[in-house]
Design a protein around this motif. Structure first.
Motif, PDB file in Angstrom:
ATOM      1  N   GLY A   1       0.794  -1.232   0.000  1.00 31.62           N
ATOM      2  CA  GLY A   1       0.000   0.000   0.000  1.00 31.62           C
ATOM      3  C   GLY A   1       0.823   1.278   0.000  1.00 31.62           C
ATOM      4  N   ALA A   2       2.123   1.174  -0.301  1.00 31.23           N
ATOM      5  CA  ALA A   2       2.981   2.359  -0.258  1.00 31.23           C
ATOM      6  C   ALA A   2       2.648   3.359  -1.372  1.00 31.23           C
ATOM      7  CB  ALA A   2       4.451   1.953  -0.358  1.00 31.23           C
ATOM      8  N   ALA A   3       2.095   2.866  -2.466  1.00 29.78           N
ATOM      9  CA  ALA A   3       1.710   3.714  -3.601  1.00 29.78           C
ATOM     10  C   ALA A   3       0.861   2.850  -4.523  1.00 29.78           C
ATOM     11  CB  ALA A   3       2.952   4.243  -4.339  1.00 29.78           C
TER      12      ALA A   3
ATOM     13  N   PRO B   1      10.085   2.480  -2.982  1.00 28.59           N
ATOM     14  CA  PRO B   1       9.457   2.761  -4.288  1.00 28.59           C
ATOM     15  C   PRO B   1       9.796   4.167  -4.761  1.00 28.59           C
ATOM     16  CG  PRO B   1       7.816   2.836  -2.521  1.00 28.59           C
ATOM     17  CD  PRO B   1       9.105   2.381  -1.892  1.00 28.59           C
ATOM     18  N   LEU B   2      10.084   4.297  -6.069  1.00 25.12           N
ATOM     19  CA  LEU B   2      10.317   5.642  -6.612  1.00 25.12           C
ATOM     20  C   LEU B   2       8.990   6.365  -6.851  1.00 25.12           C
ATOM     21  CD1 LEU B   2      13.189   4.988  -9.200  1.00 25.12           C
ATOM     22  CD2 LEU B   2      13.383   6.006  -6.928  1.00 25.12           C
ATOM     23  N   ALA B   3       7.903   5.597  -6.961  1.00 22.88           N
ATOM     24  CA  ALA B   3       6.584   6.236  -7.105  1.00 22.88           C
ATOM     25  C   ALA B   3       6.252   6.929  -5.785  1.00 22.88           C
ATOM     26  CB  ALA B   3       5.534   5.203  -7.439  1.00 22.88           C
ATOM     27  N   GLU B   4       5.884   8.162  -5.893  1.00 17.93           N
ATOM     28  CA  GLU B   4       5.565   8.914  -4.673  1.00 17.93           C
ATOM     29  C   GLU B   4       4.067   8.943  -4.473  1.00 17.93           C
ATOM     30  OE1 GLU B   4       7.416  12.833  -4.235  1.00 17.93           O
ATOM     31  OE2 GLU B   4       9.000  12.056  -5.553  1.00 17.93           O
ATOM     32  N   LYS B   5       3.657   8.433  -3.328  1.00 15.62           N
ATOM     33  CA  LYS B   5       2.220   8.408  -3.016  1.00 15.62           C
ATOM     34  C   LYS B   5       1.704   9.837  -2.912  1.00 15.62           C
ATOM     35  CE  LYS B   5      -1.037   5.982  -0.111  1.00 15.62           C
ATOM     36  NZ  LYS B   5      -1.195   4.906   0.841  1.00 15.62           N
ATOM     37  N   LYS B   6       0.613  10.082  -3.610  1.00 15.72           N
ATOM     38  CA  LYS B   6       0.017  11.426  -3.552  1.00 15.72           C
ATOM     39  C   LYS B   6      -0.487  11.704  -2.127  1.00 15.72           C
ATOM     40  CE  LYS B   6      -1.551  12.029  -8.267  1.00 15.72           C
ATOM     41  NZ  LYS B   6      -1.956  10.754  -8.876  1.00 15.72           N
ATOM     42  N   ALA B   7      -0.346  12.950  -1.732  1.00 19.80           N
ATOM     43  CA  ALA B   7      -0.760  13.324  -0.372  1.00 19.80           C
ATOM     44  C   ALA B   7      -2.275  13.200  -0.240  1.00 19.80           C
ATOM     45  CB  ALA B   7      -0.335  14.756  -0.096  1.00 19.80           C
TER      46      ALA B   7
ATOM     47  N   GLU C   1       7.249  -9.664  -3.472  1.00 23.26           N
ATOM     48  CA  GLU C   1       6.206  -8.835  -2.870  1.00 23.26           C
ATOM     49  C   GLU C   1       6.627  -7.376  -3.064  1.00 23.26           C
ATOM     50  OE1 GLU C   1       4.065  -8.350   1.323  1.00 23.26           O
ATOM     51  OE2 GLU C   1       5.555  -9.983   1.296  1.00 23.26           O
ATOM     52  N   THR C   2       5.672  -6.519  -3.318  1.00 26.59           N
ATOM     53  CA  THR C   2       6.029  -5.124  -3.608  1.00 26.59           C
ATOM     54  C   THR C   2       5.540  -4.172  -2.517  1.00 26.59           C
ATOM     55  OG1 THR C   2       4.033  -4.999  -4.978  1.00 26.59           O
ATOM     56  CG2 THR C   2       6.119  -5.370  -6.112  1.00 26.59           C
ATOM     57  N   GLU C   3       6.220  -3.056  -2.410  1.00 27.28           N
ATOM     58  CA  GLU C   3       5.786  -1.995  -1.488  1.00 27.28           C
ATOM     59  C   GLU C   3       4.495  -1.363  -2.005  1.00 27.28           C
ATOM     60  OE1 GLU C   3       6.952  -1.037   1.404  1.00 27.28           O
ATOM     61  OE2 GLU C   3       8.780  -2.242   1.492  1.00 27.28           O
ATOM     62  N   ALA C   4       4.475  -1.056  -3.290  1.00 31.64           N
ATOM     63  CA  ALA C   4       3.278  -0.434  -3.878  1.00 31.64           C
ATOM     64  C   ALA C   4       2.288  -1.503  -4.312  1.00 31.64           C
ATOM     65  CB  ALA C   4       3.676   0.416  -5.079  1.00 31.64           C
TER      66      ALA C   4
ATOM     67  N   LEU D   1      10.032  -5.362 -16.174  1.00 25.50           N
ATOM     68  CA  LEU D   1       9.896  -5.833 -14.789  1.00 25.50           C
ATOM     69  C   LEU D   1      10.709  -4.948 -13.845  1.00 25.50           C
ATOM     70  CD1 LEU D   1       9.102  -8.677 -13.074  1.00 25.50           C
ATOM     71  CD2 LEU D   1      11.580  -8.769 -13.047  1.00 25.50           C
ATOM     72  N   LEU D   2      11.941  -4.626 -14.249  1.00 20.55           N
ATOM     73  CA  LEU D   2      12.794  -3.788 -13.396  1.00 20.55           C
ATOM     74  C   LEU D   2      12.207  -2.384 -13.244  1.00 20.55           C
ATOM     75  CD1 LEU D   2      16.284  -4.932 -14.759  1.00 20.55           C
ATOM     76  CD2 LEU D   2      15.401  -5.321 -12.436  1.00 20.55           C
ATOM     77  N   LEU D   3      11.685  -1.840 -14.342  1.00 20.20           N
ATOM     78  CA  LEU D   3      11.067  -0.516 -14.273  1.00 20.20           C
ATOM     79  C   LEU D   3       9.903  -0.521 -13.278  1.00 20.20           C
ATOM     80  CD1 LEU D   3      10.657   2.397 -15.387  1.00 20.20           C
ATOM     81  CD2 LEU D   3       9.160   1.379 -17.131  1.00 20.20           C
ATOM     82  N   LEU D   4       9.071  -1.552 -13.418  1.00 14.33           N
ATOM     83  CA  LEU D   4       7.916  -1.664 -12.523  1.00 14.33           C
ATOM     84  C   LEU D   4       8.361  -1.742 -11.065  1.00 14.33           C
ATOM     85  CD1 LEU D   4       4.806  -2.107 -12.329  1.00 14.33           C
ATOM     86  CD2 LEU D   4       5.260  -4.558 -12.469  1.00 14.33           C
ATOM     87  N   LEU D   5       9.414  -2.536 -10.817  1.00 14.37           N
ATOM     88  CA  LEU D   5       9.858  -2.722  -9.437  1.00 14.37           C
ATOM     89  C   LEU D   5      10.631  -1.510  -8.909  1.00 14.37           C
ATOM     90  CD1 LEU D   5      10.762  -6.504  -9.486  1.00 14.37           C
ATOM     91  CD2 LEU D   5       8.768  -5.401  -8.428  1.00 14.37           C
ATOM     92  N   MET D   6      11.287  -0.773  -9.796  1.00 10.91           N
ATOM     93  CA  MET D   6      11.922   0.477  -9.347  1.00 10.91           C
ATOM     94  C   MET D   6      10.845   1.430  -8.835  1.00 10.91           C
ATOM     95  SD  MET D   6      14.816   1.163 -12.278  1.00 10.91           S
ATOM     96  CE  MET D   6      15.668   2.558 -11.506  1.00 10.91           C
ATOM     97  N   MET D   7       9.738   1.496  -9.570  1.00 12.15           N
ATOM     98  CA  MET D   7       8.658   2.403  -9.171  1.00 12.15           C
ATOM     99  C   MET D   7       7.918   1.879  -7.943  1.00 12.15           C
ATOM    100  SD  MET D   7       9.334   4.640 -11.308  1.00 12.15           S
ATOM    101  CE  MET D   7       8.188   5.846 -10.655  1.00 12.15           C
ATOM    102  N   ALA D   8       7.741   0.537  -7.879  1.00  9.30           N
ATOM    103  CA  ALA D   8       6.890  -0.038  -6.836  1.00  9.30           C
ATOM    104  C   ALA D   8       7.665  -0.441  -5.580  1.00  9.30           C
ATOM    105  CB  ALA D   8       6.144  -1.252  -7.392  1.00  9.30           C
ATOM    106  N   GLY D   9       8.964  -0.686  -5.710  1.00 14.46           N
ATOM    107  CA  GLY D   9       9.774  -1.137  -4.580  1.00 14.46           C
ATOM    108  C   GLY D   9       9.521  -2.599  -4.246  1.00 14.46           C
ATOM    109  N   VAL D  10      10.598  -3.320  -3.926  1.00 17.61           N
ATOM    110  CA  VAL D  10      10.446  -4.700  -3.448  1.00 17.61           C
ATOM    111  C   VAL D  10      10.325  -4.641  -1.923  1.00 17.61           C
ATOM    112  CG1 VAL D  10      11.611  -6.943  -3.196  1.00 17.61           C
ATOM    113  CG2 VAL D  10      11.677  -5.729  -5.392  1.00 17.61           C
ATOM    114  N   ALA D  11       9.291  -5.288  -1.396  1.00 16.62           N
ATOM    115  CA  ALA D  11       8.968  -5.179   0.037  1.00 16.62           C
ATOM    116  C   ALA D  11      10.184  -5.467   0.910  1.00 16.62           C
ATOM    117  CB  ALA D  11       7.827  -6.130   0.383  1.00 16.62           C
ATOM    118  N   GLY D  12      10.483  -4.535   1.784  1.00 16.09           N
ATOM    119  CA  GLY D  12      11.577  -4.709   2.739  1.00 16.09           C
ATOM    120  C   GLY D  12      12.959  -4.549   2.137  1.00 16.09           C
ATOM    121  N   GLU D  13      13.054  -4.313   0.828  1.00 17.65           N
ATOM    122  CA  GLU D  13      14.375  -4.257   0.178  1.00 17.65           C
ATOM    123  C   GLU D  13      14.659  -2.895  -0.456  1.00 17.65           C
ATOM    124  OE1 GLU D  13      16.527  -6.596   0.445  1.00 17.65           O
ATOM    125  OE2 GLU D  13      15.410  -8.424   0.895  1.00 17.65           O
ATOM    126  N   THR D  14      13.751  -2.430  -1.305  1.00 19.53           N
ATOM    127  CA  THR D  14      13.998  -1.150  -1.973  1.00 19.53           C
ATOM    128  C   THR D  14      12.801  -0.216  -1.799  1.00 19.53           C
ATOM    129  OG1 THR D  14      13.067  -1.816  -4.128  1.00 19.53           O
ATOM    130  CG2 THR D  14      15.418  -2.258  -3.774  1.00 19.53           C
TER     131      THR D  14
END
Ligand SMILES: [Zn+2]
Length: 416
Positions: free
Chosen positions: A89-91, A410-416, A146-149, A395-408
């Motif tokens: 749910g990070a983004a 996410p570059l996607a910034e959750k809107k306020a 598993e992803t952050e986003a 896949l890498l682009l998606l995971l750069m934006m979404a972040g791997v849970a507990g590892e990276t």
């Protein structure tokens, strides 16, 4: 764009990802999954799906999303097929490809295989994008990532022609995301991060009508007014180097039975474009002014009635742009370079990414990899040779934006 350099933070995100064993596993999986993906892509492309008739293909795509374990798979109220792969749910990151094709119902959709090429209308534009989505989901699953986003995967309706990117436009009017990745066609390596404004409109001219001889001088002629308008449009000047173009593409007036008749209703259609919205708006105003002047002149010529006009808008896609420095564009640049290619920045573009940008969402459009050709013709083909390279980068682009849970992160910034 010369001297474009992604930030160290973005480059580091990619390095961190690539050091993870689960990523290596996912990238390996993509190589093995190329053949099954093509098979699935062919099955989907065999389902007729001209714009506004995507439902059968949409339901098949829903089944494919369900088979990969996505949650809440459904058609939205516009007909887009969408499913959720829940993260932490990070983004909210969405990846989409369009389901519709330019081929009318009744088109023979039988694959013909020649060497590494599959000939089949729609197989490349854009069923290859749907194939990419499915293989990326499978790779995530196979590697247990598993992803952050939260990840949303969508097959979109009404992208082509008269659809005017309508499926994406409508979906984005009711849903919010923090990053959007469109996949359209095969060419991988080009960064589409803006959108060309495109309008298509019809202008109808109305006058009295009657016998060519009997009514001569007693009524004006709508066909003359339409022709005057076309002549004015033909003389318009547009700003250079801005992708600004216009084309009167249609002229309907009269019929052979009435070869000796003054025509009461005439119609033209015009397609016009620009990379800049202010230029597009200015061009639109000039075209409308040409219609009014044409009617005024035709009215004055005969002095017996007022020629009128009205207009119908078919496609109205805004010109949009984003900074090339946003994290999503930087991330895409980085993964293309990492894949051993030289990234190219597109000027403008006519993809669903336009509608995400227009909705205020950072967005790019990429190709699915391999090669393709013959788009919008019956000789359309897809060649999936080395496609796993683009699938891996996707896949890498998606995971750069979404972040791997507990590892990276996410570059996607959750809107306020
Ligand atoms: Zn397309």
């Amino acid at each position: 764009m010369e001297n474009y350099t992604p930030s160290p933070a973005v480059k580091q995100t990619l390095s961190q990802l690539k050091a993870l064993p689960c990523i290596a596993k996912a990238l390996d999986f993509l190589k093995e999954d190329t053949a099954p993906t093509l098979k699935q892509q062919i099955e989907l492309a065999k389902i007729p799906a001209p714009t506004y008739h995507e439902k059968e293909k949409a339901l098949a795509f829903c089944e494919a999303l369900k088979a990969e374990g996505l949650e809440d798979v459904h058609l939205d109220r516009f007909g887009n097929a969408i499913g959720l792969r829940r993260g932490k749910g990070a983004a909210r990151v969405i990846m989409e490809a369009h389901m519709d094709t330019v081929f009318p119902l009744g088109t023979k959709l039988e694959p013909r295989i020649e060497g590494s090429r599959v000939y089949l209308p729609g197989v490349n534009d854009d069923t290859s994008g749907l194939g990419s989505i499915l293989t990326v989901i499978r790779a995530l699953n196979a590697a247990g990532i598993e992803t952050e986003a939260d990840l949303y995967f969508m097959g979109t309706v009404e992208e082509e022609g008269m659809g005017g990117l309508g499926g994406m436009k409508k979906h984005m009017s009711e849903n919010s995301y923090d990053a959007s990745i469109s996949i359209d066609g095969s060419g991988f390596g080009t960064i589409v991060y803006g959108g060309t404004g495109i309008r298509t409109c019809e202008i109808n001219f109305h006058s009295g009508s009657g016998h060519a001889a009997g009514a001569f001088g007693k009524v004006a002629n709508s066909l003359n007014a339409a022709a005057r308008c076309v002549a004015k449009i033909a003389d318009l000047q547009v700003p250079p180097d801005s992708g600004t173009i216009f084309c009167v593409s249609n002229f309907h007036a009269g019929n052979d039975a009435g070869i000796h008749a003054i025509v009461g209703d005439s119609q033209i259609k015009i397609n016009y474009r620009s990379h800049r919205q202010d230029y597009l708006v200015a061009l639109h105003e000039q075209i409308m002014k040409a219609a009014q002047e044409a009617c005024d002149e035709e009215t004055a010529r005969w002095g017996c009635e007022t020629v009128t006009w009205d207009t119908v808008s078919y496609v109205d896609i805004p010109a949009v742009s984003q900074s090339a420095d946003i994290p999503l564009v930087q991330a895409l640049y980085t993964v293309i370079e990492d894949a051993g290619l030289t990234p190219k920045f597109a000027v403008g573009g006519a993809t669903n990414c336009t509608m995400a940008i227009n909705a205020g969402i950072p967005a790019v459009c990429i190709g699915s990899g391999g090669t393709g050709g013959g788009a919008h013709s019956l000789d359309e083909y897809n060649d999936d040779t080395d496609r796993h390279i683009a699938s891996g980068a996707t896949l890498l682009l998606l995971l750069m934006m979404a972040g791997v849970a507990g590892e990276t992160a996410p570059l996607a910034e959750k809107k306020a």
